[in-house]
Design a protein around this motif. Structure first.
Motif, PDB file in Angstrom:
ATOM      1  N   ALA A   1     -11.571  68.109   6.684  1.00 14.28           N
ATOM      2  CA  ALA A   1     -11.467  66.680   6.967  1.00 14.28           C
ATOM      3  C   ALA A   1     -11.228  65.815   5.747  1.00 14.28           C
ATOM      4  CB  ALA A   1     -12.704  66.194   7.702  1.00 14.28           C
TER       5      ALA A   1
ATOM      6  N   ARG B   1      -8.493  61.215   4.790  1.00 13.69           N
ATOM      7  CA  ARG B   1      -8.621  59.760   4.693  1.00 13.69           C
ATOM      8  C   ARG B   1      -7.647  59.132   3.693  1.00 13.69           C
ATOM      9  NH1 ARG B   1     -11.644  58.505   9.125  1.00 13.69           N
ATOM     10  NH2 ARG B   1     -11.729  56.429   8.233  1.00 13.69           N
TER      11      ARG B   1
ATOM     12  N   THR C   1      -9.111  64.194  20.227  1.00 16.88           N
ATOM     13  CA  THR C   1      -8.156  64.492  19.173  1.00 16.88           C
ATOM     14  C   THR C   1      -8.799  64.139  17.836  1.00 16.88           C
ATOM     15  OG1 THR C   1      -5.967  63.982  18.303  1.00 16.88           O
ATOM     16  CG2 THR C   1      -7.017  62.256  19.555  1.00 16.88           C
ATOM     17  N   GLY C   2      -8.160  64.553  16.755  1.00 14.36           N
ATOM     18  CA  GLY C   2      -8.794  64.318  15.463  1.00 14.36           C
ATOM     19  C   GLY C   2      -7.802  64.128  14.349  1.00 14.36           C
ATOM     20  N   CYS C   3      -8.359  64.034  13.157  1.00 17.12           N
ATOM     21  CA  CYS C   3      -7.540  63.852  11.968  1.00 17.12           C
ATOM     22  C   CYS C   3      -7.165  65.211  11.383  1.00 17.12           C
ATOM     23  CB  CYS C   3      -8.319  63.082  10.918  1.00 17.12           C
ATOM     24  SG  CYS C   3      -8.950  61.509  11.499  1.00 17.12           S
TER      25      CYS C   3
ATOM     26  N   CYS D   1      -9.625  68.533  10.715  1.00 20.40           N
ATOM     27  CA  CYS D   1     -11.003  68.236  11.125  1.00 20.40           C
ATOM     28  C   CYS D   1     -11.365  68.902  12.442  1.00 20.40           C
ATOM     29  CB  CYS D   1     -11.200  66.739  11.240  1.00 20.40           C
ATOM     30  SG  CYS D   1     -12.820  66.346  11.899  1.00 20.40           S
TER      31      CYS D   1
ATOM     32  N   VAL E   1     -14.244  68.109  14.023  1.00 20.32           N
ATOM     33  CA  VAL E   1     -15.174  67.251  14.774  1.00 20.32           C
ATOM     34  C   VAL E   1     -14.455  66.610  15.968  1.00 20.32           C
ATOM     35  CG1 VAL E   1     -16.646  65.196  14.664  1.00 20.32           C
ATOM     36  CG2 VAL E   1     -16.646  66.818  12.777  1.00 20.32           C
ATOM     37  N   HIS E   2     -13.168  66.333  15.800  1.00 24.51           N
ATOM     38  CA  HIS E   2     -12.329  65.683  16.809  1.00 24.51           C
ATOM     39  C   HIS E   2     -13.066  64.565  17.573  1.00 24.51           C
ATOM     40  CE1 HIS E   2     -14.237  68.474  19.659  1.00 24.51           C
ATOM     41  NE2 HIS E   2     -13.828  69.466  18.913  1.00 24.51           N
ATOM     42  N   CYS E   3     -13.241  63.447  16.889  1.00 22.74           N
ATOM     43  CA  CYS E   3     -14.096  62.386  17.436  1.00 22.74           C
ATOM     44  C   CYS E   3     -13.340  61.332  18.230  1.00 22.74           C
ATOM     45  CB  CYS E   3     -14.864  61.726  16.309  1.00 22.74           C
ATOM     46  SG  CYS E   3     -13.843  60.691  15.266  1.00 22.74           S
ATOM     47  N   ARG E   4     -12.015  61.476  18.365  1.00 20.03           N
ATOM     48  CA  ARG E   4     -11.291  60.406  19.050  1.00 20.03           C
ATOM     49  C   ARG E   4     -10.866  60.803  20.449  1.00 20.03           C
ATOM     50  NH1 ARG E   4      -8.165  59.151  14.326  1.00 20.03           N
ATOM     51  NH2 ARG E   4      -9.687  58.279  12.944  1.00 20.03           N
TER      52      ARG E   4
ATOM     53  N   CYS F   1     -14.040  62.408   5.291  1.00 17.88           N
ATOM     54  CA  CYS F   1     -14.521  61.499   6.333  1.00 17.88           C
ATOM     55  C   CYS F   1     -16.042  61.381   6.279  1.00 17.88           C
ATOM     56  CB  CYS F   1     -14.100  62.055   7.685  1.00 17.88           C
ATOM     57  SG  CYS F   1     -14.853  61.220   9.072  1.00 17.88           S
TER      58      CYS F   1
ATOM     59  N   TYR G   1     -18.198  61.233   8.586  1.00 21.58           N
ATOM     60  CA  TYR G   1     -18.967  62.047   9.533  1.00 21.58           C
ATOM     61  C   TYR G   1     -19.231  63.432   8.975  1.00 21.58           C
ATOM     62  CZ  TYR G   1     -17.542  58.255  12.496  1.00 21.58           C
ATOM     63  OH  TYR G   1     -17.303  57.014  12.993  1.00 21.58           O
ATOM     64  N   HIS G   2     -18.772  63.667   7.758  1.00 20.82           N
ATOM     65  CA  HIS G   2     -18.966  64.961   7.124  1.00 20.82           C
ATOM     66  C   HIS G   2     -19.917  64.833   5.951  1.00 20.82           C
ATOM     67  CE1 HIS G   2     -15.337  66.680   9.244  1.00 20.82           C
ATOM     68  NE2 HIS G   2     -15.371  65.416   9.567  1.00 20.82           N
TER      69      HIS G   2
HETATM   70  S1  SF4 Z   1     -14.680  63.167  12.305  1.00 21.79           S
HETATM   71 FE1  SF4 Z   1     -13.201  61.985  13.438  1.00 21.79          FE
HETATM   72  S2  SF4 Z   1     -12.523  60.435  11.975  1.00 21.79           S
HETATM   73 FE2  SF4 Z   1     -13.506  62.030  10.804  1.00 21.79          FE
HETATM   74  S3  SF4 Z   1     -11.857  63.357  10.180  1.00 21.79           S
HETATM   75 FE3  SF4 Z   1     -12.706  64.186  12.095  1.00 21.79          FE
HETATM   76  S4  SF4 Z   1     -11.467  63.321  13.736  1.00 21.79           S
HETATM   77 FE4  SF4 Z   1     -11.081  62.133  11.879  1.00 21.79          FE
END
Ligand code: SF4
Ligand code: SF4
Ligand code: SF4
Lengths: 646, 162, 91
Positions: free
Chosen positions: A72, A75, A289-291, A294, A296-299, A518, A520-521
């Motif tokens: 991740a 950014r 989906t995610g970045c 990553c 976590v796929h938070c979207r 990110c 969240y990490h």
């Molecule tokens: S946690 Fe969410 S915002 Fe952060 S890198 Fe993963 S998908 Fe993107």
């Protein structure tokens, strides 16, 4: 192995481009990403410059680890002097832009000057070209990106763009990439607009070298496991950031009706699970989906089900859209939230700021400070979904007297509206707060009051404070890499020890922003996520650079001090209600009236708050006015700034 | 039993971690352009489809190669490029119906998926299991099941509506 | 550097994770509540706050939101006690 990374200086007025390597000593001191950007801003922005003038540098970057084999590191960071606050402008977004920039050969861009007509930058495998963008002007953020892809005949091009809000110089316009990735805060899209720069398009197929590929790969697996095994990230991966909104609203930490309440009652229709149902219905069970890179796929991906925009595809909504189009205007409809989210993504405007501005105007309207005369017939009361969405259009297109006034940002708008409208503006340093209510949580209140870019949760919020962690656990986290034996309290309604926690978080967030990771990490929402001790290995395997945890901490502190120096230079003083480390009087005067029994009646104690600020400055080595002492500057090697080494 | 890479595009989050780890594994650098797996996206609709070599039985890439640089691995059944032999003519790149064959401008040779010699990294890293490495017979059994499930769900819905 | 295999503090905290539980959202309470698998609601035995549950996975419950009528009443009673006035203007 030397890290061969480059910075490009682009002057849009003269159309000159200069490319330089980034010296390794700079990495040691400022790491990369936001930290290096802070150095560049402090060195390249002339003191007191006009944020919308050609001399304001727009700095775009990826972090030290961007595009490497670390988890991740997607950014993108953008910095400039802010047209919203007149102080530090800084924003950060996910997606795929920064890695593509790295594969195209660059880690930092410094864009100055102003093009005489709309242009965009085309950056491709080491080349930089300034191209005509007149045909793109007026397009929304996604149409712009697809049009650029078609023009360049490459669907893999990633662009950072502005929508109409940036063109119209709304002072809190975003930069956008992809469907919903927004560098939202402090109006960096407005700075782009002022330069007549519609987009930065990048495409790269060059290598990003990895110092120790096998180790980096194995370590990444371990790292990802640490990240995805955290409970918060599992919830995040199912519900996205709305889960935080849901939890916070449950106990009474969500700002509602501007600042009248700390909870939106009976919010069932817009709670995260309800939004998730819509996403599932319209996009299927696997709609997250995610970045880049990553797990976590938070979207969430969703389609709007009903209303004027029925059938439109979008991504999100995040916490802020639930705040902006839910609790703040007191609208309880999922359709409104999803539509509002879509509109801000398309116009390219900060949903957080626009939601706060409209909620503020709604309170002023109900108080009679604004009337139908100023709103030009719009019935701007709370709970009026239609008026809310109409105001989004009006602000982004600067339509009507009120739309135009609100597009200038809170403080200028308060001056134009007059009366005591300023008293109701929930801002710090001229920027509105996240739609959260910190009256019950002094540590979080200290965070927003002192955040370097104005009221903001992503600069130093000790969010894990809310988990009531036992003191030994707190000591383990907050006692390293710099020993701390002062007080710490598990009670999040307390004042003790919070200044240290905020100071520690400030450094941890700076460090991730420098690395390009990110939040969240890291220790943001989860106590078991990586921090200083976990990063030296990742950095070493990927870049070959050796850092100790303490060296990362020192670099982060150095970069935070640079941001402080910039703000002080541009006029920050401790008690200035418009440019200082202060809070709106309502934090101190109006108690919470909703939520959990222990939250009710809570407000911030003025004296204790001031003691927190003193302590917070003290931890930094700042004097009572919040100015770094000369010993502090020497300790951090900042005594000679600006040094113009880059 | 021979194993195959199967893709379930529905599950893919579009993160491209597979591209990242693939290029690091094979080339020692991070560069999706050199990854054997590539995620094709329709961002406008949120559709992401990982594209990877199917290790075809009657493989066009192998058949077209003028110098016989592509051959089948006797143990794992994948098709591999012999870098000593490859002349970089890109005939295989042009003929692969899936666009699964890549060209490396640095080495001026072609590359393709070799299942990481039996432990595919894309599978190892993809936590949502959008790419899986499963025995040949299980693939079609799984596909049948999924297809049947969809059908029965549709039938249930139809009855409910009817 | 590659050799050092020490466990970092954040990793060492992984053992403290408790699955299958949620925490009461009342700040001084924060009691750990163990809902029975699949249940839809839970009440805190200490403070009476009552929550609707959502199961992210069969092992991972989360508080979906308050049971509004119950928690709202608790809030209003507390407000009346603390300020001596009911929350009259609450819509
Ligand atoms: S946690 Fe969410 S915002 Fe952060 S890198 Fe993963 S998908 Fe993107
Ligand atoms: S790692 Fe999995 S989810 Fe991510 S892009 Fe590749 S196939 Fe899709
Ligand atoms: S490279 Fe293409 S043609 Fe060759 S085996 Fe793979 S999918 Fe078939």
């Amino acid at each position: 192995m030397a890290l061969d990374r480059k910075i490009a200086y682009i002057n849009l007025s003269t159309r000159e481009v200069e490319i330089k390597p980034i010296p390794l000593e700079m990495r040691k001191k400022f790491i990369g990403g936001r930290g290096m950007d802070a150095y560049l801003l402090y060195n390249h922005a002339p003191e007191g410059c006009d944020p919308l003038g050609p001399e304001n540098p727009l700095i775009v970057s990826g972090g030290l680890l961007t595009a490497t084999c670390a988890s991740a590191t997607a950014r993108t960071h953008v910095m400039a002097k802010s047209p919203l606050t007149g102080l530090l402008g800084s924003c950060n977004m996910g997606g795929f832009f920064a890695p593509e920039l790295a594969w195209a050969g660059f880690h930092h861009l410094v864009i100055t000057g102003k093009a005489d007509k709309p242009v965009y930058l085309w950056i491709h495998n080491g080349d930089i070209e300034i191209r005509d963008a007149e045909y793109l002007w007026g397009k929304n953020s996604t149409d712009t990106q697809w049009a650029i892809r078609n023009e360049l005949d490459d669907q893999e091009v990633k662009s950072m763009v502005i929508g109409q809000a940036g063109e119209n110089l709304v002072t809190y316009a975003c930069v956008m990439t992809g469907i919903k990735n927004a560098g939202g805060r402090t109006g960096m899209g407005c700075v782009m607009g002022s330069k007549n720069l519609k987009a930065v398009a990048v495409r790269g197929t060059m290598d990003v070298k990895i110092a120790h590929p096998k180790d980096a790969l194995e370590h990444n697996k371990k790292f990802i496991d640490q990240i995805t095994s955290a409970k918060v990230n599992q919830i995040q991966g199912a519900l996205g950031t709305p889960f935080i909104w849901g939890a916070t609203n449950c106990w009474g930490g969500v700002r509602t009706r501007n600042f009248q309440y700390n909870q939106m009652e009976y919010a069932d229709e817009i709670e995260p699970e309800a939004i998730d149902d819509i996403a599932t219905e319209t996009m299927g069970p696997h709609h997250m989906t995610g970045c880049f890179g990553c797990q976590v796929h938070c979207r969430a991906q969703y389609k709007i089900q009903s209303g004027l925009y029925a059938g439109k595809y979008d991504e999100g909504p995040e916490y802020t859209s639930l705040g902006a189009f839910g609790a703040e205007p007191d609208c309880k409809s999922a359709e409104t939230v999803l539509t509002g989210n879509h509109l801000v993504n398309q116009y390219g405007v900060d949903n957080l700021e626009i939601g706060s501005m409209i909620a503020w105007a709604m309170e002023l309207y109900e108080l009679g400070i604004l009337t139908q005369k100023e709103t030009e017939g719009i019935d701007l009361r709370f709970g009026n979904d239609e008026a809310l969405l109409q105001m989004v259009h009006n602000i982004c297109t600067r339509t009507g007297w009120l739309g135009n006034v609100l597009a200038d940002g809170g403080i200028p708008a308060a001056e134009k509206i007059g009366k005591n409208s300023f008293d109701y503006l929930i801002q710090v340093k001229g920027m509105n707060n996240l739609h959260s209510d910190e009256r019950a949580t002094p540590g979080l209140a200290l965070n927003i009051a002192t955040a370097s870019r104005g009221s903001d949760h992503l600069r130093s919020r000790p969010a894990i404070d809310l988990y009531h962690l036992p003191e030994p656990v707190l000591r383990k986290i907050y006692g390293s890499p710099v020993p701390y034996d002062g007080p710490l309290s598990s009670e999040h309604t307390e004042y003790i020890g919070k200044p240290w926690q905020v100071f520690w978080q400030e450094n941890v967030y700076m460090a991730v922003d420098c690395l390009g990771i990110c939040k969240y990490h890291t220790v943001f929402l989860g106590a078991t996520l990586p921090n200083f001790e976990d990063w030296p290995e990742v950095i070493y395997y990927n870049t070959g650079l050796e850092f100790t945890p303490k060296e990362i901490w020192d670099a982060a502190e150095r970069c935070n001090n640079l941001e402080r120096l910039f703000n002080l230079r541009e006029g920050l003083t401790r008690n200035d209600p418009k440019k200082g480390d202060t809070l709106n009087h309502r934090y101190f005067d109006e108690p919470c009236r909703r939520g959990a029994p222990d939250v009710i009646g809570k407000k911030i104690d003025r004296d204790k708050f001031n003691v927190m600020i003193d302590e917070f400055y003290d931890h930094h080595g700042w004097d009572k006015e919040g100015v770094p002492t000369s010993e502090t500057l020497q300790r951090l090697g900042l005594e000679n700034e600006p040094t113009r080494l880059l | 039993m021979e194993k195959f890479l199967t893709v379930d595009a529905d599950k893919c989050t579009g993160c491209r971690l597979c591209e990242q780890v693939c290029s690091v594994m094979h080339e020692g650098v991070s560069n999706p352009a050199k990854s054997r797996i590539q995620v094709v996206k329709w961002e406008q609709e949120g559709v992401y489809i990982p594209v990877i070599c199917k290790q075809c039985e009657d493989a066009p890439c192998m058949n077209v190669c003028p110098v016989r640089a592509i051959s089948r691995d006797p143990d794992f059944g994948f098709l591999k490029v012999d870098q000593e032999v490859c002349i970089g003519c890109r005939s295989c790149v042009g003929i692969c119906p899936f666009g699964a064959m890549g060209y490396n401008p640095t080495t001026r040779q072609v590359f393709k998926c070799d299942l990481c010699g039996g432990d595919p990294q894309c599978v190892r890293f993809c936590e949502v299991n959008a790419v899986e490495f499963v025995p040949v017979d299980r693939v079609s059994a799984q596909k049948k099941r999924r297809g049947a499930a969809r059908q029965s769900a549709a039938e249930r819905q139809a009855t409910a509506l009817g | 550097m590659a050799e050092q295999q020490k466990v970092s503090s954040s990793e060492s905290l992984r053992s403290t994770r408790t699955f299958g539980k949620v925490r009461c959202h009342n700040p001084s309470c924060m009691g750990r509540l163990s809902p029975s698998p699949g249940s839809k609601e839970i009440s805190c035995p200490t403070c009476g706050m009552t929550y609707r549950l959502f199961w992210v996975t069969p092992e991972l419950p989360r508080i979906r939101g308050p049971v509004w009528d119950v928690n709202r009443k608790l809030a209003q009673d507390t407000l009346a006690k603390k300020t001596g006035a009911p929350d009259g203007d609450s819509q």
